[in-house]
Design a protein around this motif. Structure first.
Motif, PDB file in Angstrom:
ATOM      1  N   HIS A 194      63.150  15.668 -48.943  1.00  0.00           N
ATOM      2  CA  HIS A 194      61.720  16.012 -48.960  1.00  0.00           C
ATOM      3  C   HIS A 194      61.453  17.271 -48.131  1.00  0.00           C
ATOM      4  N   TYR A 195      61.998  17.316 -46.931  1.00  0.00           N
ATOM      5  CA  TYR A 195      61.706  18.464 -46.055  1.00  0.00           C
ATOM      6  C   TYR A 195      62.599  19.670 -46.327  1.00  0.00           C
ATOM      7  N   PHE A 196      63.787  19.398 -46.851  1.00  0.00           N
ATOM      8  CA  PHE A 196      64.734  20.497 -47.100  1.00  0.00           C
ATOM      9  C   PHE A 196      65.251  20.415 -48.536  1.00  0.00           C
ATOM     10  N   ALA A 239      54.620  17.061 -35.570  1.00  0.00           N
ATOM     11  CA  ALA A 239      53.770  16.601 -36.669  1.00  0.00           C
ATOM     12  C   ALA A 239      53.155  17.813 -37.342  1.00  0.00           C
ATOM     13  N   CYS A 240      53.264  17.885 -38.672  1.00  0.00           N
ATOM     14  CA  CYS A 240      52.694  19.052 -39.357  1.00  0.00           C
ATOM     15  C   CYS A 240      51.207  18.854 -39.601  1.00  0.00           C
ATOM     16  N   GLY A 241      50.757  17.604 -39.688  1.00  0.00           N
ATOM     17  CA  GLY A 241      49.338  17.334 -39.901  1.00  0.00           C
ATOM     18  C   GLY A 241      48.906  17.441 -41.352  1.00  0.00           C
ATOM     19  N   GLY A 242      49.819  17.676 -42.264  1.00  0.00           N
ATOM     20  CA  GLY A 242      49.463  17.761 -43.684  1.00  0.00           C
ATOM     21  C   GLY A 242      50.493  18.525 -44.491  1.00  0.00           C
ATOM     22  N   PHE A 281      51.807  11.211 -44.159  1.00  0.00           N
ATOM     23  CA  PHE A 281      53.098  10.738 -43.628  1.00  0.00           C
ATOM     24  C   PHE A 281      53.113  10.774 -42.103  1.00  0.00           C
ATOM     25  N   CYS A 282      52.658  11.907 -41.560  1.00  0.00           N
ATOM     26  CA  CYS A 282      52.778  12.064 -40.102  1.00  0.00           C
ATOM     27  C   CYS A 282      51.515  11.590 -39.388  1.00  0.00           C
ATOM     28  N   LEU A 283      51.181  10.350 -39.626  1.00  0.00           N
ATOM     29  CA  LEU A 283      50.011   9.746 -38.999  1.00  0.00           C
ATOM     30  C   LEU A 283      50.471   8.939 -37.792  1.00  0.00           C
ATOM     31  N   ASP A 324      54.478  19.058 -48.686  1.00  0.00           N
ATOM     32  CA  ASP A 324      53.239  18.270 -48.639  1.00  0.00           C
ATOM     33  C   ASP A 324      53.508  16.875 -48.083  1.00  0.00           C
ATOM     34  N   ASP A 325      52.945  16.595 -46.910  1.00  0.00           N
ATOM     35  CA  ASP A 325      53.051  15.261 -46.311  1.00  0.00           C
ATOM     36  C   ASP A 325      51.794  14.447 -46.607  1.00  0.00           C
ATOM     37  N   ASN A 326      51.234  14.647 -47.801  1.00  0.00           N
ATOM     38  CA  ASN A 326      49.953  14.043 -48.188  1.00  0.00           C
ATOM     39  C   ASN A 326      48.811  14.601 -47.353  1.00  0.00           C
ATOM     40  N   TYR A 346      61.613  20.255 -40.246  1.00  0.00           N
ATOM     41  CA  TYR A 346      61.472  18.805 -40.284  1.00  0.00           C
ATOM     42  C   TYR A 346      60.256  18.335 -39.491  1.00  0.00           C
ATOM     43  N   CYS A 347      59.450  17.463 -40.112  1.00  0.00           N
ATOM     44  CA  CYS A 347      58.284  16.889 -39.434  1.00  0.00           C
ATOM     45  C   CYS A 347      58.714  15.522 -38.887  1.00  0.00           C
ATOM     46  N   ILE A 348      58.828  15.399 -37.560  1.00  0.00           N
ATOM     47  CA  ILE A 348      59.408  14.187 -36.964  1.00  0.00           C
ATOM     48  C   ILE A 348      58.546  12.952 -37.252  1.00  0.00           C
ATOM     49  N   LEU A 349      57.235  13.078 -37.047  1.00  0.00           N
ATOM     50  CA  LEU A 349      56.357  11.938 -37.342  1.00  0.00           C
ATOM     51  C   LEU A 349      56.312  11.644 -38.843  1.00  0.00           C
ATOM     52  N   GLY A 350      56.404  12.685 -39.656  1.00  0.00           N
ATOM     53  CA  GLY A 350      56.407  12.517 -41.106  1.00  0.00           C
ATOM     54  C   GLY A 350      57.627  11.733 -41.576  1.00  0.00           C
ATOM     55  N   GLY A 351      58.779  12.012 -40.989  1.00  0.00           N
ATOM     56  CA  GLY A 351      59.997  11.274 -41.325  1.00  0.00           C
ATOM     57  C   GLY A 351      59.831   9.799 -40.996  1.00  0.00           C
TER      58      GLY A 351
END
Ligand SMILES: [Zn+2]
Ligand SMILES: [Zn+2]
Length: 673
Positions: free
Chosen positions: A662-664, A492-495, A529-531, A502-504, A640-645
Motif C-alpha cells: 500500500h505505501y510502497f 501519521a499522514c492524516g489522510g 487508517f491513521c486514526l 490514500d489512507d482514506n 510509511y505512515c506508522i499509525l496507518g500501518g
C-alpha cells in the motif's frame, strides 16, 4: 484547466464562465508556487468578472483564506460581506467573518458572527470550531466565567480541540489568580498534545511564579533541551537550579537503570556490522564523554588498541571508565574502585559470550544540551575512542540487533504484529541506507543515534511484539529493481502521504487554499487508517496550536534581524498543501525559511508536528499577539505512515506485505543476502 473550474461549478455553467478558467488556474498555481500575492490578484479578477453566484462565492472563500493568513482581515471582511449578501444562510461565511473579526480584536462583532454561524448549522465540526472562536472572544468580553462556559461543550464533547481548549481554560483560571487550576489545565493541554510547546512554556512560567522550583526547573530545562541555543530558557533553568537539592541530572526524564533489563545474552549473529556513534547531538556528531559506568551481563574483555588484550571482568559487576583531565589518562576501574587498566590509547569492551549485553550507566557528557543522556543497553562491542579532553563511545553491532528497539520506540505502544513487521522492514531498510551512505568523513562511525540519522534508544526498550516482528522479517528490506531503496517514514499522514497514497483521507479534486483550510477544520473520517485508537489522543492526526508571537520572534531574531513580527506568509506549498517555505516580515526586516526543519524550529522550537498546516495571526494591539496554526498529521508525510500501518493491520487485518504494498507500490521485499 477544465478540471480546475469543474470543482467549483456544475458543468452547465462552465461555458459562460470559461474565460475565468485561466485566472483561477493561475491563482491555484501561484498559491503553491510561492506567489500568494499573485494568487490573490487572480482571485480578485475572478470575483470581479464572475456573474455566477456559485463561482463568486467559491472564489471569495478562497481569497478570504489567503487574505486572513496575511493579516489582511479588513480586505477579507469586505469580500465576506459581499458573500453574505449572495448567501445569507451560509454558515461558513458567518464563521469565517468571526475569525477575521477576532483577528482584528473586534470581539463584540466576532461574538455575534460566531453566534450566527451556530444558529445556521448543527454540523459538529464547524459548530465546535465556532464555539472555540466564541470562547476566545468571550475571554475579552464576558471575562473568565463566560469564556469557560463557552468552551465547556467543546472540552467535554469534541476530541479535536482538547489541547487548545485546555489552554484557554487555564488562561481563564490564571486571570482569576487560581494558579493551581491553571497549572492543572496546562498539564491537560500537554497530555492531549505533548508537542504543544506554548503550553510547556506557560507551564514553566506558572510553576516559577508559584515557587514550584523543581517542576519549574524541569520545564525550563526541557525547553532548553529542545532549543539548545535559546539563552532565556537555559538562563531560567540555571537560575532555578540553585533552589534544588539533589543531583540535577537524576531529576530529569533521562533513563536511569540500576541493572540490565537483559539478564541473559540476546540472540545475536555477527553479520552486517555497523558502527553507531552513541550520545550524538542533533547535528549528528557523537559528543565527548568523560565518564560512565557499565555492567555487562556476561564476562567481557578489554582490548587496548596498541597493547592488545589487557584484561577483563566478570558478569554483573559495575565497572567504571573515566578520563582524568589532569593526567590526560583514561582509566578503567573495577567494582572495588581499583584501576584495572590506564591508557592514553583507544580501547574496546567485548562481551565474551555472543549476544552479551553491556549497560552503559550515568554517562557524563561534556556538551550541556541537546543529547540523550539516558542509560542504555547495547549488544556487540563498545569502542572507547580517545579524543582531546574526553572520549567518544561507538557501538559496533550487528545491524539486525538494532531493529527491535527502534521498532518498539517508533511504534509507541502499538502491538499489532503485522504493522510491527512492516515497520521492522522499513527500519531495517533505513539502517541499510545509513550504513551504505556512511561515506561520511568520519572514520570512527557509520551513523549516529540521534534524530539526525535514526534515534536508537538502547536495547532495554525492546518489547516481545517488536522482537517477534523483527525475527519474523529477519534480513528483509525494501528494494526497487533489486536494489535497496531509501525509504522514509512518519508518524501519521492524516489522510494522504506526501507521495499521494490514500489512507482514506478527505478526498480533494485539487488542493486549494480553501480546501486545505476547510480540511483542517474537519474531524478525520471514521475509516481513516491513521486514526488514534483513543480519540482524545488525536493530536497526531489533527492539531491546533496557539503560538505566542514573542517566542517565534526570539527564535527568528537569532538567525536574522527582523524585529517585531508583523506577518508570516506561507510561500511555497507542495501540490498536497505541505508548507515548503515561509516568509516572516518584521519591523526591522524579513527572512524566508526554507524547508520543514527550519519552519518547525522557528515556529515551535522543532516540535511542529507536520508541514501540512494553515496559519492565522490574531492581533494584540499593533502586531499579532499569537498565531493560530491548524494542521494535519505528524512528520513530513513521506513513505510509511506508522499509525496507518497499525490501522490497516487492526481494522482490515492486512498482512505486513499488503501494508508495505500500500505505501510502497513500486517496491519489493527482498532478503539481504
Ligand atoms: Zn546522524
Ligand atoms: Zn496515514
Amino acid at each position: 484547466m477544465f478540471l480546475t473550474l469543474s470543482i467549483l461549478l456544475p458543468p452547465a455553467r462552465l461555458s459562460a464562465e470559461e474565460n475565468l478558467l485561466k485566472p483561477l488556474g493561475e491563482a491555484f498555481a501561484a498559491w503553491t508556487g510561492g506567489r500568494p500575492d499573485d494568487a490573490i490578484g487572480s482571485l480578485e479578477y475572478v470575483i470581479f468578472r464572475s456573474s455566477d453566484t456559485v463561482l463568486t462565492l467559491a472564489a471569495i472563500k478562497e481569497i478570504s483564506v489567503l487574505l486572513s493568513e496575511q493579516g489582511k482581515n479588513r480586505e477579507a471582511l469586505a469580500y465576506l460581506a459581499r458573500a453574505e449578501i449572495l448567501a445569507p444562510e451560509d454558515p461558513y461565511i458567518a464563521f469565517e467573518k468571526g475569525w477575521n473579526l477576532l483577528s482584528l480584536e473586534n470581539h463584540l462583532d466576532a461574538r455575534a458572527s460566531f453566534e450566527k454561524a451556530l444558529t445556521l448549522t448543527g454540523e459538529t465540526d464547524i459548530s465546535n470550531q465556532a464555539r472555540f472562536g466564541l470562547a476566545l472572544a468571550e475571554a475579552h468580553l464576558g471575562g473568565p466565567a463566560a469564556a469557560t462556559e463557552s468552551i465547556q461543550t467543546v472540552y467535554s464533547k469534541y476530541p479535536y480541540l482538547l489541547s487548545p481548549a485546555a489552554q484557554l481554560i487555564s488562561a481563564q483560571y490564571e486571570k482569576l489568580k487560581n494558579r493551581q487550576h491553571a497549572i492543572t489545565f496546562l498539564n491537560e493541554a500537554l497530555n492531549y498534545d505533548p508537542r504543544n510547546i506554548q503550553a510547556e512554556i506557560d507551564l514553566a512560567r506558572l510553576y516559577e511564579k508559584s515557587d514550584y522550583y523543581l517542576p519549574a526547573w524541569q520545564a525550563y530545562y526541557t525547553l532548553s533541551e529542545l532549543d539548545p541555543e535559546d539563552g532565556y530558557f537555559s538562563g531560567k533553568a540555571a537560575g532555578l537550579a540553585s533552589h534544588i537539592a539533589g543531583k540535577l541530572e537524576n531529576l530529569l526524564y533521562w533513563t536511569r537503570m540500576s541493572w540490565p533489563v537483559h539478564v541473559k545474552p540476546v540472540d545475536y549473529s555477527d553479520k552486517n556490522l555497523v558502527r553507531v556513534g552513541l550520545f550524538s547531538d542533533n547535528g549528528g556528531s557523537p559528543t565527548l564523554l568523560t565518564e560512565f559506568s557499565f555492567i555487562a551481563n556476561s564476562a567481557f574483555t578489554i582490548t587496548d588498541s596498541r597493547l592488545g588484550a589487557v584484561g577483563g571482568g566478570k558478569a554483573s559487576m559495575q565497572w567504571n571508565v573515566r578520563y582524568d583531565p589532569m593526567s590526560k589518562i583514561y582509566e578503567i576501574r573495577d567494582s572495588m574502585g581499583s584501576v584495572v587498566h590506564s591508557t592514553r590509547n583507544s580501547f574496546r569492551l567485548t562481551p565474551k559470550v555472543k549476544g552479551g549485553v553491556i549497560l552503559i550507566k550515568s554517562p557524563v557528557i561534556t556538551a550541556d544540551k541537546g543529547v540523550n543522556r539516558g542509560d542504555r543497553e547495547v549488544a556487540g562491542e563498545l569502542n572507547i575512542i580517545v579524543r582531546d579532553n574526553g572520549f567518544r563511545v561507538v557501538n559496533s553491532v550487528a545491524l539486525e540487533s538494532l531493529v527491535p528497539s527502534i521498532v518498539t520506540s517508533l511504534a509507541s505502544g502499538n502491538k499489532q504484529l503485522q504493522a510491527l513487521k512492516a515497520l521492522a522492514v522499513v527500519v531495517r531498510s533505513n539502517l541499510m541506507r545509513l550504513k551504505s551512505g556512511s561515506a561520511r568523513n568520519d572514520p570512527d562511525y557509520d551513523f549516529c543515534d540521534s534524530q539526525h540519522c535514526l534515534p536508537f534508544p538502547g536495547l532495554q526498550v525492546e518489547n516481545e511484539a517488536a522482537l517477534s516482528a523483527a525475527g519474523q522479517t529477519r534480513g528483509e528490506i525494501l528494494t526497487k529493481n533489486g536494489v535497496p531503496v531509501d525509504v522514509h517514514f512518519h508518524s501519521a499522514c492524516g489522510g494522504f502521504t506526501a507521495e499521494g497514497i490514500d489512507d482514506n483521507g478527505r478526498a480533494q479534486t485539487r488542493m486549494t487554499p480553501f480546501n486545505l483550510y476547510y480540511t483542517t477544520l474537519k474531524a478525520p473520517r471514521d475509516d481513516l487508517f491513521c486514526l488514534a485508537e483513543d480519540r482524545t489522543q488525536s493530536s497526531d492526526v489533527l492539531w491546533t496550536l496557539m503560538l505566542r508571537t514573542k517566542w517565534i520572534e526570539n527564535r527568528v531574531n537569532r538567525i536574522a534581524r527582523i524585529g517585531y513580527i508583523r506577518s508570516m506568509t506561507v510561500l511555497k506549498r507542495s501540490p498536497g498543501g505541505r508548507v515548503l517555505s515561509l516568509r516572516i516580515d518584521g519591523t526591522a526586516g524579513g527572512t524566508t525559511l526554507e524547508g520543514f526543519d527550519a519552519v518547525s524550529r522557528a515556529l515551535a522550537g522543532g516540535l511542529l508536528r507536520s508541514p501540512l498546516f494553515t496559519l492565522r495571526p490574531v492581533s494584540e494591539g499593533k502586531y499579532p499577539g499569537y498565531f493560530l496554526l491548524r494542521g494535519i498529521g505528524t512528520g513530513d508525510g513521506h513513505g510509511y505512515c506508522i499509525l496507518g500501518g497499525r490501522g490497516m493491520a487492526k481494522d482490515l487485518g492486512s498482512a505486513y506485505t499488503a501494508i508495505l504494498r500500500h505505501y510502497f507500490p513500486d517496491h519489493k521485499i527482498l532478503k539481504i543476502p
